[in-house]
Design an enzyme around this catalytic site. Structure first.
Site, PDB file in Angstrom:
ATOM      1  N   ASP A  47      21.676  10.223 -13.553  1.00 19.60           N
ATOM      2  CA  ASP A  47      20.622   9.986 -14.528  1.00 19.60           C
ATOM      3  C   ASP A  47      19.562   9.022 -14.005  1.00 19.60           C
ATOM      4  O   ASP A  47      19.882   8.031 -13.344  1.00 19.60           O
ATOM      5  CB  ASP A  47      21.229   9.428 -15.819  1.00 19.60           C
ATOM      6  CG  ASP A  47      20.248   9.445 -16.968  1.00 19.60           C
ATOM      7  OD1 ASP A  47      19.564   8.420 -17.169  1.00 19.60           O
ATOM      8  OD2 ASP A  47      20.152  10.478 -17.650  1.00 19.60           O
ATOM      9  N   ASP A  48      18.279   9.299 -14.352  1.00 16.03           N
ATOM     10  CA  ASP A  48      17.178   8.434 -13.924  1.00 16.03           C
ATOM     11  C   ASP A  48      17.375   6.985 -14.367  1.00 16.03           C
ATOM     12  O   ASP A  48      17.044   6.046 -13.631  1.00 16.03           O
ATOM     13  CB  ASP A  48      15.853   8.951 -14.492  1.00 16.03           C
ATOM     14  CG  ASP A  48      15.327  10.162 -13.739  1.00 16.03           C
ATOM     15  OD1 ASP A  48      15.973  10.580 -12.761  1.00 16.03           O
ATOM     16  OD2 ASP A  48      14.272  10.688 -14.132  1.00 16.03           O
ATOM     17  N   TYR A 419      14.564  17.845  -5.157  1.00 19.93           N
ATOM     18  CA  TYR A 419      13.470  17.145  -4.503  1.00 19.93           C
ATOM     19  C   TYR A 419      13.602  17.266  -2.982  1.00 19.93           C
ATOM     20  O   TYR A 419      14.703  17.431  -2.445  1.00 19.93           O
ATOM     21  CB  TYR A 419      13.479  15.672  -4.896  1.00 19.93           C
ATOM     22  CG  TYR A 419      12.949  15.369  -6.282  1.00 19.93           C
ATOM     23  CD1 TYR A 419      13.091  16.269  -7.337  1.00 19.93           C
ATOM     24  CD2 TYR A 419      12.307  14.165  -6.543  1.00 19.93           C
ATOM     25  CE1 TYR A 419      12.605  15.978  -8.596  1.00 19.93           C
ATOM     26  CE2 TYR A 419      11.824  13.858  -7.807  1.00 19.93           C
ATOM     27  CZ  TYR A 419      11.979  14.774  -8.832  1.00 19.93           C
ATOM     28  OH  TYR A 419      11.498  14.485 -10.081  1.00 19.93           O
ATOM     29  N   GLU A 440      17.393  17.495  -1.523  1.00 19.19           N
ATOM     30  CA  GLU A 440      18.555  17.467  -2.398  1.00 19.19           C
ATOM     31  C   GLU A 440      19.238  18.828  -2.371  1.00 19.19           C
ATOM     32  O   GLU A 440      18.577  19.867  -2.418  1.00 19.19           O
ATOM     33  CB  GLU A 440      18.138  17.121  -3.830  1.00 19.19           C
ATOM     34  CG  GLU A 440      17.552  15.730  -3.984  1.00 19.19           C
ATOM     35  CD  GLU A 440      17.095  15.435  -5.401  1.00 19.19           C
ATOM     36  OE1 GLU A 440      16.938  14.240  -5.725  1.00 19.19           O
ATOM     37  OE2 GLU A 440      16.880  16.391  -6.180  1.00 19.19           O
TER      38      GLU A 440
END
EC number: 3.2.1.18
Length: 484
Positions: A47-48, A419, A440
């Site tokens: 999670d960010d 990404y 990724e």
């Protein structure tokens, strides 16, 4: 063309059993050699809001392969009580300094909450290394210097992620985006925001930094930059950005990123659902493909010359460009590209930091016809999947100013992908260039691991489909708040 080849890959970062996850890769080659710097976020979970700190692995080229060192935690790339995110390095060839830009976000505040409330929690920071990433100085908080009071009108912002660029004029550029607050209600509650790409820049080898104007029209977010020599069409700074509009967005700058012309959609570069970050890298076209047209100039009486330190940019004239309304605009090699003669010109807006400053930009001769092939080509990396982040693909444009020029993708990894960051790392034994991609990947999710691979321009030409085929963009535009 036979069965497309898939480059071999090396897993540099892998999700740990404790939940520790590595995301948001950034790749920078540092000459001589070059030394490869692979940066990623280390998160407590995918999670960010659980981003924690930045880490690095250094690679050295040896015998056609890359030897990687151990993982190194960038302890100085942090602010107290903030989490470090979005690594975005740029190398200053004049001093040999690497500037690693990142954002420091207060606590665990998600980007979506900042957008919803209109309350920015991000700071613009950088650390510097003068020994190709072996050691790093203390963090500089550049928020006030580079953005100033305009940050009050931003719900949030971020750099990159990916890499910055340096132009032959010496200007350093760091790609960025912001969610600008377009309207608030009378009690301070946010009403509407819009995402806009832009660039931070420095003209004094990184001592001071300023904020360029926002891409003025289409919604644009995470972005990367490249200097493009468009042949007859002139030279520009090219911005390729993530967008919620179903496809990528591109915008051009004629003044080295001080401002951008209105953007356009790139139908041949479809987005995944809700969008995804992508990477671009520019490079000189192979010699037989470099068109020449002496009817174009860089400044009065000066024929367009071959690039000096990179494609598409030349030393700036000393005098400032003149605003027809009596003022002056910042100088730079892109700001004076004009065709000889009195062809039609269309003025366009040049937004300032807040997008509404009464300033201007030198217009391009519109419409212009991009040549079939330009002196600068671009590579682009992005997941191929439309509904999900699947299959890392590489596309080629031999005429970057034409949004229809992108090929169909060469898939370099089959499976979940996210990404990525591209870099040109040197000449290939058979001629041409060698490129690297840090991306990724995973067997089950796109955040299982971070992989590294290399491939040559020859391999790109052998594996991408021969002609571009624009996709059907039937998807409706998405909302302006995206998961990363």
């Amino acid at each position: 063309m036979g069965v497309p080849r898939t480059p071999s890959r090396t897993v540099l970062f892998e999700r740990e059993r404790t939940g520790l996850t590595y995301r948001v890769p950034s790749l920078l080659p540092v000459p001589p050699g070059p030394t490869l710097l692979a940066f990623v976020e280390q998160r407590l979970s995918p999670d960010d809001s659980h981003a924690h700190r930045l880490v690095l692995r250094r690679g050295t080229l040896a015998g056609g392969s890359v030897r990687w060192g151990a993982l190194h935690v960038l302890g100085t790339a942090a602010l107290a009580e903030h989490r470090s995110m979005n690594p975005c390095p740029v190398h200053d060839a004049g001093t040999g300094t690497v500037f690693l830009f990142f954002i420091a976000v207060l606590g665990h505040t998600p980007e979506a909450v900042q957008i919803a409330t209109g309350r920015n929690a991000a700071r613009l920071c950088c650390v510097a290394s003068r020994d190709a990433g072996l050691s790093w100085g203390s963090a500089r908080d550049l928020t006030e210097e580079a953005i100033g009071g305009a940050v009050q009108d931003w719900a949030t912002f971020a750099v990159g992620p990916g890499h910055g660029v340096q132009l032959p004029s010496g200007r350093l550029l760091v790609p960025a985006y912001t969610y600008r607050v377009d309207r608030r209600e009378c009690f301070g509650k946010i009403c509407r925001t819009s995402p806009h790409s832009f660039a931070f820049y420095s003209d004094d080898h990184g001592r001071t930094w300023r904020c360029g104007g926002l891409v003025p029209n289409l919604r644009s977010g995470e972005c990367q930059l490249a200097a493009v020599d468009g042949g007859q069409a002139g030279s520009f700074l090219y911005c390729n950005a993530r967008s919620p509009l179903g496809s990528r967005v591109q915008a051009l700058s004629t003044d080295e990123g001080t401002s951008f012309l209105p953007a356009e959609r790139v139908a041949s570069l479809p987005e995944t659902a809700w969008g995804c970050q992508g990477s671009i890298v520019g490079f000189p076209a192979p010699a037989p493909n470099r068109p020449r047209d002496d009817s174009w100039s860089v400044g009065p009486g000066s024929p367009l010359q071959p690039p000096l330190l990179g494609p598409g940019v030349h030393e700036p004239p000393e005098e400032a460009a003149v605003d027809p309304r009596g003022g002056q605009v910042p100088g730079g090699p892109f700001s004076r590209l004009q065709p000889r003669g009195d062809g039609p010109r269309q003025p366009g807006p040049r937004p300032g930091v807040s997008g509404d400053v009464g300033s201007w930009t030198l217009a391009l001769p519109m419409p212009f016809a991009a040549p079939p092939q330009s002196p600068t080509w671009l590579l682009y990396s992005h997941p191929v999947g439309r509904r999900a982040r699947l299959h890392m693909g590489i596309r080629l444009s031999q005429s970057p100013l034409d949004p229809r020029s992108w090929t169909e993708p060469w898939v370099i990894y089959e499976g979940p992908s996210g990404y990525s960051d591209l870099a040109s790392i040197g000449p290939a034994p058979e001629g041409g260039l060698v490129f690297a991609c840090l991306y990724e990947s995973g067997a089950r999710t796109s955040y299982d691991e971070i992989s590294f691979c290399t491939f040559s321009l020859r391999e790109v030409l052998e594996n991408v489909p021969a002609s571009p085929k624009p996709p059907n963009l039937g998807d409706k535009p998405r909302g302006c708040c995206w998961p990363s």
